[in-house]
Design a protein around this motif. Sequence first.
Motif, mmCIF file in Angstrom:
data_model
loop_
_atom_site.group_PDB
_atom_site.id
_atom_site.type_symbol
_atom_site.label_atom_id
_atom_site.label_comp_id
_atom_site.label_asym_id
_atom_site.label_seq_id
_atom_site.Cartn_x
_atom_site.Cartn_y
_atom_site.Cartn_z
ATOM 1 N N ALA A 1 0.846 -1.201 0.000
ATOM 2 C CA ALA A 1 0.000 0.000 0.000
ATOM 3 C C ALA A 1 0.882 1.252 0.000
ATOM 4 C CB ALA A 1 -0.924 -0.016 1.216
ATOM 5 N N ARG A 2 1.989 1.190 0.768
ATOM 6 C CA ARG A 2 2.881 2.353 0.829
ATOM 7 C C ARG A 2 3.526 2.599 -0.541
ATOM 8 N NH1 ARG A 2 7.040 0.884 4.502
ATOM 9 N NH2 ARG A 2 5.287 0.238 5.792
ATOM 10 N N ILE A 3 4.010 1.553 -1.179
ATOM 11 C CA ILE A 3 4.654 1.724 -2.492
ATOM 12 C C ILE A 3 3.633 2.286 -3.492
ATOM 13 C CG2 ILE A 3 5.721 0.498 -4.433
ATOM 14 C CD1 ILE A 3 6.879 -1.485 -2.345
ATOM 15 N N THR A 4 2.406 1.771 -3.423
ATOM 16 C CA THR A 4 1.351 2.271 -4.325
ATOM 17 C C THR A 4 1.102 3.757 -4.076
ATOM 18 O OG1 THR A 4 0.330 0.089 -4.227
ATOM 19 C CG2 THR A 4 -1.032 1.872 -5.083
ATOM 20 N N THR A 5 0.994 4.129 -2.801
ATOM 21 C CA THR A 5 0.715 5.520 -2.452
ATOM 22 C C THR A 5 1.833 6.444 -2.921
ATOM 23 O OG1 THR A 5 -0.336 4.604 -0.509
ATOM 24 C CG2 THR A 5 -0.033 6.973 -0.529
ATOM 25 N N GLU A 6 3.073 5.982 -2.779
ATOM 26 C CA GLU A 6 4.205 6.817 -3.204
ATOM 27 C C GLU A 6 4.212 7.049 -4.707
ATOM 28 O OE1 GLU A 6 7.089 5.351 0.421
ATOM 29 O OE2 GLU A 6 7.496 4.645 -1.613
ATOM 30 N N ASN A 7 3.487 6.210 -5.449
ATOM 31 C CA ASN A 7 3.474 6.357 -6.901
ATOM 32 C C ASN A 7 2.147 6.863 -7.443
ATOM 33 O OD1 ASN A 7 6.161 5.344 -7.991
ATOM 34 N ND2 ASN A 7 5.610 3.736 -6.527
ATOM 35 N N LEU A 8 1.317 7.438 -6.559
ATOM 36 C CA LEU A 8 -0.010 7.890 -7.006
ATOM 37 C C LEU A 8 0.069 8.893 -8.150
ATOM 38 C CD1 LEU A 8 -2.223 8.339 -3.806
ATOM 39 C CD2 LEU A 8 -2.357 6.577 -5.595
ATOM 40 N N HIS A 9 1.093 9.743 -8.126
ATOM 41 C CA HIS A 9 1.222 10.759 -9.185
ATOM 42 C C HIS A 9 1.459 10.119 -10.548
ATOM 43 C CE1 HIS A 9 5.221 9.786 -7.716
ATOM 44 N NE2 HIS A 9 5.722 10.254 -8.853
ATOM 45 N N ARG A 10 1.802 8.829 -10.582
ATOM 46 C CA ARG A 10 2.029 8.156 -11.866
ATOM 47 C C ARG A 10 0.804 7.379 -12.346
ATOM 48 N NH1 ARG A 10 7.484 7.039 -9.382
ATOM 49 N NH2 ARG A 10 8.984 7.954 -10.818
ATOM 50 N N SER A 11 -0.354 7.580 -11.721
ATOM 51 C CA SER A 11 -1.592 6.853 -12.064
ATOM 52 C C SER A 11 -1.362 5.335 -12.120
ATOM 53 C CB SER A 11 -2.141 7.291 -13.418
ATOM 54 O OG SER A 11 -2.339 8.656 -13.438
ATOM 55 N N PRO A 12 -1.070 4.724 -10.977
ATOM 56 C CA PRO A 12 -0.760 3.293 -11.026
ATOM 57 C C PRO A 12 -1.979 2.408 -11.242
ATOM 58 C CG PRO A 12 -0.793 4.048 -8.746
ATOM 59 C CD PRO A 12 -0.988 5.275 -9.612
ATOM 60 N N VAL A 13 -1.760 1.337 -11.999
ATOM 61 C CA VAL A 13 -2.700 0.211 -12.035
ATOM 62 C C VAL A 13 -1.969 -0.906 -11.303
ATOM 63 C CG1 VAL A 13 -3.778 -1.531 -13.516
ATOM 64 C CG2 VAL A 13 -3.738 0.873 -14.223
ATOM 65 N N VAL A 14 -2.617 -1.504 -10.294
ATOM 66 C CA VAL A 14 -1.934 -2.507 -9.490
ATOM 67 C C VAL A 14 -2.415 -3.902 -9.888
ATOM 68 C CG1 VAL A 14 -1.578 -3.373 -7.137
ATOM 69 C CG2 VAL A 14 -1.593 -0.910 -7.581
ATOM 70 N N VAL A 15 -1.473 -4.811 -10.073
ATOM 71 C CA VAL A 15 -1.801 -6.213 -10.363
ATOM 72 C C VAL A 15 -1.221 -7.051 -9.232
ATOM 73 C CG1 VAL A 15 -1.424 -8.145 -11.949
ATOM 74 C CG2 VAL A 15 -1.742 -5.841 -12.858
ATOM 75 N N LEU A 16 -2.012 -7.978 -8.701
ATOM 76 C CA LEU A 16 -1.530 -8.777 -7.583
ATOM 77 C C LEU A 16 -1.531 -10.271 -7.873
ATOM 78 C CD1 LEU A 16 -3.272 -7.323 -4.384
ATOM 79 C CD2 LEU A 16 -1.108 -6.623 -5.426
ATOM 80 N N SER A 17 -0.583 -10.949 -7.220
ATOM 81 C CA SER A 17 -0.626 -12.405 -7.078
ATOM 82 C C SER A 17 -1.468 -12.736 -5.856
ATOM 83 C CB SER A 17 0.776 -12.965 -6.817
ATOM 84 O OG SER A 17 1.549 -12.968 -7.966
ATOM 85 N N ALA A 18 -1.789 -14.016 -5.704
ATOM 86 C CA ALA A 18 -2.385 -14.488 -4.454
ATOM 87 C C ALA A 18 -1.314 -14.453 -3.359
ATOM 88 C CB ALA A 18 -2.862 -15.914 -4.651
ATOM 89 N N MET A 19 -1.730 -14.436 -2.087
ATOM 90 C CA MET A 19 -0.758 -14.554 -0.994
ATOM 91 C C MET A 19 0.080 -15.819 -1.230
ATOM 92 S SD MET A 19 -3.160 -13.665 2.318
ATOM 93 C CE MET A 19 -2.094 -12.865 3.515
ATOM 94 N N ASN A 20 1.351 -15.769 -0.841
ATOM 95 C CA ASN A 20 2.219 -16.901 -1.201
ATOM 96 C C ASN A 20 1.690 -18.222 -0.639
ATOM 97 O OD1 ASN A 20 2.840 -16.014 1.355
ATOM 98 N ND2 ASN A 20 4.973 -16.608 1.256
ATOM 99 N N GLY A 21 1.787 -19.256 -1.435
ATOM 100 C CA GLY A 21 1.320 -20.590 -1.025
ATOM 101 C C GLY A 21 -0.154 -20.829 -1.295
ATOM 102 N N VAL A 22 -0.907 -19.773 -1.576
ATOM 103 C CA VAL A 22 -2.362 -19.950 -1.703
ATOM 104 C C VAL A 22 -2.724 -20.736 -2.973
ATOM 105 C CG1 VAL A 22 -4.550 -18.727 -2.086
ATOM 106 C CG2 VAL A 22 -3.013 -18.020 -0.238
#
Length: 467
Positions: A21-42
């Motif tokens: 969340a912090r990394i995303t917030t620090e890049n808000l000025h770049r209009s981020p689209v976030v893609v996630l994996s599942a939690m590890n092992g899931v």
Amino acid sequence: MLVLKFGGTSVGTSESIRRVARITTENLHRSPVVVLSAMNGVTDSLLLSARAAARGEEAESSAALERLRDRHRQAARECVVEPYLEPLLACLDNTLDALGKVFSALALLREASPRSLDLVAAHGERLSCALLVGTLCSQGIAAETLAAEALVKTDDNFGEAMPSMELTSEAAREFLLPVLARGAVPVVPGFAGATIDGVTTTLGRGGSDYTATILGAALGAHEVWIYSDTDGVLTADPKVVPEARPLPHLSYAEARELSFFGAKVIHPRTVLPAMDHQFPVRVRNSFNPSFEGTAITVHGERSGQSVKSIAYTRDISTVTVEGSGRPGGPRVAGRALGVLERLFTDAFLTNASSPEQNLSFVLPTSKAGSVVRGLREEFAEEIRRGEVRHIERQDGLGVFACVGEALGDTSGIGARVFGVLGRLGVSVHGFAQAPSGTSFSFVVDADRLDEAVRALHEEFIGREAAR
Ligand code: ASP
Ligand code: MG
């Protein structure tokens, strides 16, 4: 616009999710689209549970489901506050209850087809995305999650589906741009997609990286950053070579060869959309976010170093088709390759001296059985007539590749590799040079693989001064 992709360990605990969340917030000025994996092992646990259910062991799949519920609910409580927590817990429960119904269906039907496995596997990313959206909203950042099925349009090769870039671009623009225009962060489940009929598919294990570059291409992103838990792409797998170090630059071709031959840090097809649309892919460490990581670009960097990195894959077999050697015998190569294509199987390399007569494929052991069966069917008539002598497999092998753009123009690389392997007494069961000259790959006995990789890392990389 920037696509930020976070892997399983990067979202594996509540602390990691807050870091994301912090990394995303620090890049808000770049209009981020976030893609996630599942939690590890899931994903592993989902697939194991689906198979257990299909064997009728529903108690086991239900227990696994409850463990997933506990883990996600706990992370939710640690990252998310009201008024977001309650709806999030309800959403996690809904997703897991739906999954429970799928497990019951598999237990009734006693089957887990690739299609059902994809449906099950796609649930992990939905859960992690819900967690991150709740976390961002709790911090006052507008965020919305979307269904991967609505965005990534694929064929129906379940388990390893291929995206249609055209349909995906249309859908991605239709659904993602309005979210960005509202000033919210879109959070997209990686790995999954759907056929045009809306049936859930997956892009293959590790496929969330691929989702990131597919969406990057669709949206015309400036860059795609792929966050994992190492400082970028390393000179070798640190589990085998403890002194492996991060590489600041790679070319698309180098990254593609490394991931193809088993470097786990990015999914093998990840760089393809980037190559087509020429945007840089950066591989970074969410646990060390100030570190630049590895920039993957068109030219990379001619560092003067011949071998930049060594990748390997275990559990390899060869499958050999041997002709009778008689002139006018059957032409083997094209038909044998056709069999691999029908089975959606890529060989790491092929060994051939007169390919129309004798040919052997180096491929994952998990595929060897079906390839042998397919080839015996294809050449049944020739086997009967004695024109094909045999079709055989050899297991217990591993493959490694030395990768670097400059390899093709550097003399003596092959001699050095064979020299090192010769001194170790490691025999070579096959080798190939990529036509681009970017990789030299070698097949060795599985139990000598680690030692070979360590010795070659020492020969080509270890001796050069650390950064
Ligand atoms: N969760 C999926 C897997 O474990 C996809 C990914 O992480 O990229 O394979
Ligand atoms: Mg991954």
